[in-house]
Design a protein around this motif. Structure first.
Motif, PDB file in Angstrom:
ATOM      1  N   UNK A   1       0.846  -1.200   0.000  1.00  0.00           N
ATOM      2  CA  UNK A   1       0.000   0.000   0.000  1.00  0.00           C
ATOM      3  C   UNK A   1       0.880   1.249   0.000  1.00  0.00           C
ATOM      4  N   UNK A   2       1.874   1.239   0.858  1.00  0.00           N
ATOM      5  CA  UNK A   2       2.830   2.353   0.903  1.00  0.00           C
ATOM      6  C   UNK A   2       3.482   2.546  -0.473  1.00  0.00           C
ATOM      7  N   UNK A   3       3.905   1.462  -1.106  1.00  0.00           N
ATOM      8  CA  UNK A   3       4.514   1.555  -2.429  1.00  0.00           C
ATOM      9  C   UNK A   3       3.582   2.184  -3.444  1.00  0.00           C
ATOM     10  N   UNK A   4       2.302   1.867  -3.337  1.00  0.00           N
ATOM     11  CA  UNK A   4       1.317   2.444  -4.251  1.00  0.00           C
ATOM     12  C   UNK A   4       1.178   3.942  -4.085  1.00  0.00           C
ATOM     13  N   UNK A   5       1.135   4.415  -2.839  1.00  0.00           N
ATOM     14  CA  UNK A   5       0.976   5.863  -2.659  1.00  0.00           C
ATOM     15  C   UNK A   5       2.253   6.609  -3.044  1.00  0.00           C
ATOM     16  N   UNK A   6       3.401   5.931  -2.930  1.00  0.00           N
ATOM     17  CA  UNK A   6       4.657   6.590  -3.301  1.00  0.00           C
ATOM     18  C   UNK A   6       4.794   6.691  -4.826  1.00  0.00           C
ATOM     19  N   UNK A   7       4.097   5.831  -5.551  1.00  0.00           N
ATOM     20  CA  UNK A   7       4.113   5.901  -7.025  1.00  0.00           C
ATOM     21  C   UNK A   7       3.156   6.971  -7.543  1.00  0.00           C
ATOM     22  N   UNK A   8       2.184   7.336  -6.717  1.00  0.00           N
ATOM     23  CA  UNK A   8       1.223   8.384  -7.101  1.00  0.00           C
ATOM     24  C   UNK A   8       1.917   9.741  -7.046  1.00  0.00           C
ATOM     25  N   UNK A   9       1.396  10.733  -7.767  1.00  0.00           N
ATOM     26  CA  UNK A   9       1.999  12.076  -7.718  1.00  0.00           C
ATOM     27  C   UNK A   9       2.030  12.603  -6.285  1.00  0.00           C
ATOM     28  N   UNK A  10       3.077  13.331  -5.949  1.00  0.00           N
ATOM     29  CA  UNK A  10       3.127  13.921  -4.619  1.00  0.00           C
ATOM     30  C   UNK A  10       2.064  15.013  -4.504  1.00  0.00           C
ATOM     31  N   UNK A  11       1.681  15.304  -3.278  1.00  0.00           N
ATOM     32  CA  UNK A  11       0.588  16.263  -3.052  1.00  0.00           C
ATOM     33  C   UNK A  11       0.929  17.170  -1.877  1.00  0.00           C
ATOM     34  N   UNK A  12       1.948  18.013  -2.024  1.00  0.00           N
ATOM     35  CA  UNK A  12       2.336  18.900  -0.911  1.00  0.00           C
ATOM     36  C   UNK A  12       1.209  19.824  -0.468  1.00  0.00           C
ATOM     37  N   UNK A  13       0.285  20.125  -1.375  1.00  0.00           N
ATOM     38  CA  UNK A  13      -0.822  21.021  -1.039  1.00  0.00           C
ATOM     39  C   UNK A  13      -1.789  20.378  -0.033  1.00  0.00           C
ATOM     40  N   UNK A  14      -1.711  19.054   0.146  1.00  0.00           N
ATOM     41  CA  UNK A  14      -2.609  18.368   1.076  1.00  0.00           C
ATOM     42  C   UNK A  14      -2.013  18.239   2.485  1.00  0.00           C
TER      43      UNK A  14
ATOM     44  N   UNK B   1       5.440  14.114   1.412  1.00  0.00           N
ATOM     45  CA  UNK B   1       4.527  14.756   0.465  1.00  0.00           C
ATOM     46  C   UNK B   1       3.616  13.774  -0.251  1.00  0.00           C
ATOM     47  N   UNK B   2       3.576  12.533   0.216  1.00  0.00           N
ATOM     48  CA  UNK B   2       2.648  11.535  -0.338  1.00  0.00           C
ATOM     49  C   UNK B   2       1.646  11.194   0.760  1.00  0.00           C
ATOM     50  N   UNK B   3       0.374  11.245   0.419  1.00  0.00           N
ATOM     51  CA  UNK B   3      -0.705  11.172   1.414  1.00  0.00           C
ATOM     52  C   UNK B   3      -1.555   9.916   1.216  1.00  0.00           C
ATOM     53  N   UNK B   4      -1.907   9.273   2.336  1.00  0.00           N
ATOM     54  CA  UNK B   4      -2.772   8.083   2.300  1.00  0.00           C
ATOM     55  C   UNK B   4      -3.957   8.288   3.241  1.00  0.00           C
ATOM     56  N   UNK B   5      -5.087   7.700   2.879  1.00  0.00           N
ATOM     57  CA  UNK B   5      -6.268   7.712   3.744  1.00  0.00           C
ATOM     58  C   UNK B   5      -6.307   6.403   4.520  1.00  0.00           C
ATOM     59  N   UNK B   6      -6.363   6.486   5.844  1.00  0.00           N
ATOM     60  CA  UNK B   6      -6.381   5.306   6.700  1.00  0.00           C
ATOM     61  C   UNK B   6      -7.599   5.374   7.626  1.00  0.00           C
ATOM     62  N   UNK B   7      -7.883   4.291   8.364  1.00  0.00           N
ATOM     63  CA  UNK B   7      -8.995   4.346   9.329  1.00  0.00           C
ATOM     64  C   UNK B   7      -8.793   5.420  10.401  1.00  0.00           C
ATOM     65  N   UNK B   8      -7.551   5.876  10.565  1.00  0.00           N
ATOM     66  CA  UNK B   8      -7.271   6.923  11.552  1.00  0.00           C
ATOM     67  C   UNK B   8      -7.409   8.321  10.966  1.00  0.00           C
ATOM     68  N   UNK B   9      -7.489   8.405   9.646  1.00  0.00           N
ATOM     69  CA  UNK B   9      -7.492   9.694   8.961  1.00  0.00           C
ATOM     70  C   UNK B   9      -6.328   9.772   7.989  1.00  0.00           C
ATOM     71  N   UNK B  10      -6.049  10.957   7.491  1.00  0.00           N
ATOM     72  CA  UNK B  10      -4.960  11.129   6.520  1.00  0.00           C
ATOM     73  C   UNK B  10      -3.598  11.042   7.205  1.00  0.00           C
ATOM     74  N   UNK B  11      -2.666  10.341   6.545  1.00  0.00           N
ATOM     75  CA  UNK B  11      -1.283  10.263   7.018  1.00  0.00           C
ATOM     76  C   UNK B  11      -0.359  10.442   5.825  1.00  0.00           C
ATOM     77  N   UNK B  12       0.890  10.814   6.095  1.00  0.00           N
ATOM     78  CA  UNK B  12       1.854  10.877   4.992  1.00  0.00           C
ATOM     79  C   UNK B  12       2.596   9.541   4.892  1.00  0.00           C
ATOM     80  N   UNK B  13       3.478   9.422   3.906  1.00  0.00           N
ATOM     81  CA  UNK B  13       4.158   8.155   3.668  1.00  0.00           C
ATOM     82  C   UNK B  13       4.967   7.669   4.856  1.00  0.00           C
ATOM     83  N   UNK B  14       5.693   8.563   5.474  1.00  0.00           N
ATOM     84  CA  UNK B  14       6.492   8.199   6.650  1.00  0.00           C
ATOM     85  C   UNK B  14       5.581   7.691   7.762  1.00  0.00           C
ATOM     86  N   UNK B  15       4.485   8.390   7.975  1.00  0.00           N
ATOM     87  CA  UNK B  15       3.546   7.995   9.022  1.00  0.00           C
ATOM     88  C   UNK B  15       2.885   6.654   8.706  1.00  0.00           C
TER      89      UNK B  15
END
Length: 199
Positions: free
Chosen positions: A82-95, A157-171
């Motif tokens: 899942x992490x790999x997938x969000x890292x392949x998506x465009x970065x989203x610093x605005x989020x 700068x890569x964002x994922x939606x989780x059951x806890x809310x939005x997190x970045x790749x490191x998180x």
């Protein structure tokens, strides 16, 4: 002309640096320490348990220690994919302004066993032995530690939606390790059950 060229170079350099959100060496060190801590805790909880103890459960709806170990091993791969997938998506610093949780808040929330999350399809244990599950988990965790020790990825700068809310790749990788701790605590709860086998 030369003066303006130098000014332009300085401005471009500043722009590049200010947008660089690669993790710091302290963040790298903290993540690796957390990965190792949760890896050791799982091994410690499983150590010395008999097959009878590993497969015991107080009800059919509850996972055994072996089932928890397999779930952790499965999740290690699925969450990193899942992490790999969000890292392949465009970065989203605005989020980044949408992120509400600190790194420590994510670890704390996920390891709070009163916070219930329904397991998704593809994450359920299938009957793998605890020893095989632990070996598989350790193989994947060592690969994760190696990745974290070497990566230059722009995780923040890569964002994922989780059951806890939005997190970045490191998180999200902290989320993965906290998930290990969450189900290690579940194993500890099983061992503390009054009906847990003595041997």
């Amino acid at each position: 002309m030369k003066k303006w060229f130098v000014v332009l170079l300085v401005l471009l350099s500043f722009s590049f640096i200010s947008k660089n959100t690669a993790i710091t060496e302290e963040e790298r060190k903290n993540a690796i320490a957390y990965f190792k801590e949760t890896q050791k805790a799982l091994a410690d909880e499983l150590k010395g348990l008999s097959e009878n103890q590993l497969n015991w459960k107080p009800a059919d709806s509850v996972w055994s220690a072996a089932g928890c170990a397999e779930h952790i091993a499965i999740s290690e791969k699925n969450l990193f994919d899942w992490y790999g997938g969000i890292m392949k998506a465009p970065d989203a610093p605005e989020r980044r302004s949408e992120l509400k949780m600190t790194d420590d808040m994510i670890k704390g929330m996920l390891t709070n066993r009163t916070f219930k999350v329904k397991t998704r399809e593809g994450f359920y244990p299938t009957g793998m032995s605890a020893s095989n599950a632990l070996a598989l988990f350790n193989e994947r965790r060592e690969a994760l530690i190696k990745y974290m020790s070497e990566t230059k990825e722009d995780m923040r700068n890569h964002i994922a939606e989780t059951p806890l809310g939005l997190v970045d790749g490191y998180q999200l990788l902290l989320f993965l390790s906290a998930h290990t701790k969450r189900h290690t605590l579940q194993i500890a709860e099983l061992k503390a059950h009054p009906d847990f086998p003595k041997n």
